[in-house]
Write an enzyme that holds these catalytic residues in place. Sequence first.
Site, mmCIF file in Angstrom:
data_model
loop_
_atom_site.group_PDB
_atom_site.id
_atom_site.type_symbol
_atom_site.label_atom_id
_atom_site.label_comp_id
_atom_site.label_asym_id
_atom_site.label_seq_id
_atom_site.Cartn_x
_atom_site.Cartn_y
_atom_site.Cartn_z
ATOM 1 N N ARG A 50 7.081 23.042 -46.568
ATOM 2 C CA ARG A 50 7.744 24.240 -47.117
ATOM 3 C C ARG A 50 6.922 25.491 -46.842
ATOM 4 O O ARG A 50 7.464 26.553 -46.552
ATOM 5 C CB ARG A 50 7.992 24.058 -48.623
ATOM 6 C CG ARG A 50 8.832 25.183 -49.216
ATOM 7 C CD ARG A 50 9.253 24.909 -50.644
ATOM 8 N NE ARG A 50 8.121 24.906 -51.558
ATOM 9 C CZ ARG A 50 8.207 24.610 -52.853
ATOM 10 N NH1 ARG A 50 9.383 24.298 -53.383
ATOM 11 N NH2 ARG A 50 7.146 24.628 -53.624
ATOM 12 N N LYS A 149 8.905 31.120 -50.242
ATOM 13 C CA LYS A 149 7.943 31.223 -51.339
ATOM 14 C C LYS A 149 6.913 32.268 -50.915
ATOM 15 O O LYS A 149 5.818 31.960 -50.460
ATOM 16 C CB LYS A 149 7.309 29.853 -51.609
ATOM 17 C CG LYS A 149 6.779 29.725 -53.015
ATOM 18 C CD LYS A 149 6.590 28.277 -53.387
ATOM 19 C CE LYS A 149 5.701 28.082 -54.583
ATOM 20 N NZ LYS A 149 6.158 28.697 -55.821
ATOM 21 N N GLU A 182 18.173 30.266 -60.790
ATOM 22 C CA GLU A 182 17.018 29.464 -61.217
ATOM 23 C C GLU A 182 16.268 30.243 -62.283
ATOM 24 O O GLU A 182 16.628 31.382 -62.595
ATOM 25 C CB GLU A 182 16.105 29.177 -60.018
ATOM 26 C CG GLU A 182 15.568 30.434 -59.347
ATOM 27 C CD GLU A 182 14.656 30.154 -58.152
ATOM 28 O OE1 GLU A 182 14.077 29.063 -58.085
ATOM 29 O OE2 GLU A 182 14.533 31.054 -57.301
HETATM 30 N N1 PXG Z 1 11.627 28.371 -58.431
HETATM 31 C C1 PXG Z 1 10.651 29.284 -58.235
HETATM 32 C C2 PXG Z 1 11.015 30.700 -58.080
HETATM 33 C C3 PXG Z 1 9.308 28.873 -58.157
HETATM 34 O O1 PXG Z 1 8.346 29.766 -57.945
HETATM 35 C C4 PXG Z 1 10.048 26.601 -58.535
HETATM 36 C C5 PXG Z 1 11.351 27.060 -58.573
HETATM 37 C C6 PXG Z 1 9.814 25.125 -58.664
HETATM 38 O O2 PXG Z 1 9.481 24.577 -57.396
HETATM 39 P P1 PXG Z 1 8.543 23.300 -57.244
HETATM 40 O O3 PXG Z 1 8.471 23.058 -55.791
HETATM 41 O O4 PXG Z 1 7.194 23.690 -57.833
HETATM 42 O O5 PXG Z 1 9.173 22.215 -57.989
HETATM 43 C C7 PXG Z 1 8.996 27.507 -58.315
HETATM 44 C C8 PXG Z 1 7.573 27.078 -58.231
HETATM 45 C C9 PXG Z 1 4.034 29.915 -62.533
HETATM 46 C C10 PXG Z 1 4.386 29.572 -61.144
HETATM 47 O O6 PXG Z 1 2.928 30.449 -62.748
HETATM 48 C C11 PXG Z 1 5.444 28.749 -60.861
HETATM 49 C C12 PXG Z 1 5.761 28.419 -59.534
HETATM 50 C C13 PXG Z 1 5.013 28.968 -58.551
HETATM 51 C C14 PXG Z 1 3.975 29.820 -58.850
HETATM 52 C C15 PXG Z 1 3.625 30.126 -60.146
HETATM 53 O O7 PXG Z 1 4.826 29.654 -63.432
HETATM 54 N N2 PXG Z 1 6.846 27.565 -59.355
#
Ligand code: PXG
Length: 292
Positions: A50, A149, A182
């Site tokens: 990713r 991301k 989301e």
């Molecule tokens: N949506 C977004 C916008 C994210 O940033 C997820 C979904 C979940 O994806 P994964 O691959 O982790 O299951 C994310 C990822 C935080 C934080 O501090 C959270 C993310 C990334 C960076 C910081 O809460 N989540």
Amino acid sequence: MKVYLNGKLVPQSKACVSVFDHGLLYGDGVFEGIRTYNRRVFMLDEHVARLYRSARAIALDIPISQAAMSAAVVMTCNANRTWDGYVRVVVTRGVGTLGLNPYVCKKPQIIIIAGRIQLYPHELYEKGMSIITAGTVRNHPEAVNPCIKSLNYLNNILAKIEAINAGVMEAIMLNHNGHVAEATGDNVFAIQGDRLMTPPPSAGLLEGITRDVVITLAGQRGMTVMERDMTRYDLYTADEVFLTGTAAEIVPVVRIDRRVIGTGKPGRKTLELSTAFKEFARQQGTPLRGCT
Ligand code: PXG
């Protein structure tokens, strides 16, 4: 702590980037958040893939191979004894000028930090979380696609500000059509009877790796999984709602916009999936030093 910086492990105090780095000046870069459980790196290949897709989408050439990136993550975890922790991989465009032109940045910076993650308080997992729907609309996929991301999380941060100001910790973001996209750092799921629903990538969301694992685990448990456009109606009338993310894992949601969801307690199916997820995460992953 030792931080990986462009091929070397350096002490935290020496891990510095330039004030002319376009990651800092413009949020011009990409990142990943990865977990280690039980001396294993969870879903490492998926996270690295990713990261490279995100980089490709912003025309950023990461100067090392995906295999070398995975090896660098493992090395950084081993050096810091990050056996049950959190790894942040950041690739910035590198040092440029005060102008926007990314092509003047000749050397992307690769940073890997292996540390801890602050999960939500333990009691949230037992009592469930209260959240809101935010007024801030999720980025339009034709602007900066939420699949990327990127280091620019302002869209999410604006919604997070709404959440905190409303006295809760998370907010659901809707897209430009009013459909559920989301949460600010997590994906969202709703359960109605035996059906598990989550918005499709076309709604404008990050295709979470935890989301994918949960979809697989739910399928294995005989649930019907549907990716479909959802509105607030689907959330308000659901039996159960939960959020998924690398840091959060699976968080039950019991109130949205002060409305009670389901029974107002974490649902049985959510808890079942949560247990299955924990079990899976302990067993699966790229081994670190001393992993048996
Ligand atoms: N949506 C977004 C916008 C994210 O940033 C997820 C979904 C979940 O994806 P994964 O691959 O982790 O299951 C994310 C990822 C935080 C934080 O501090 C959270 C993310 C990334 C960076 C910081 O809460 N989540």
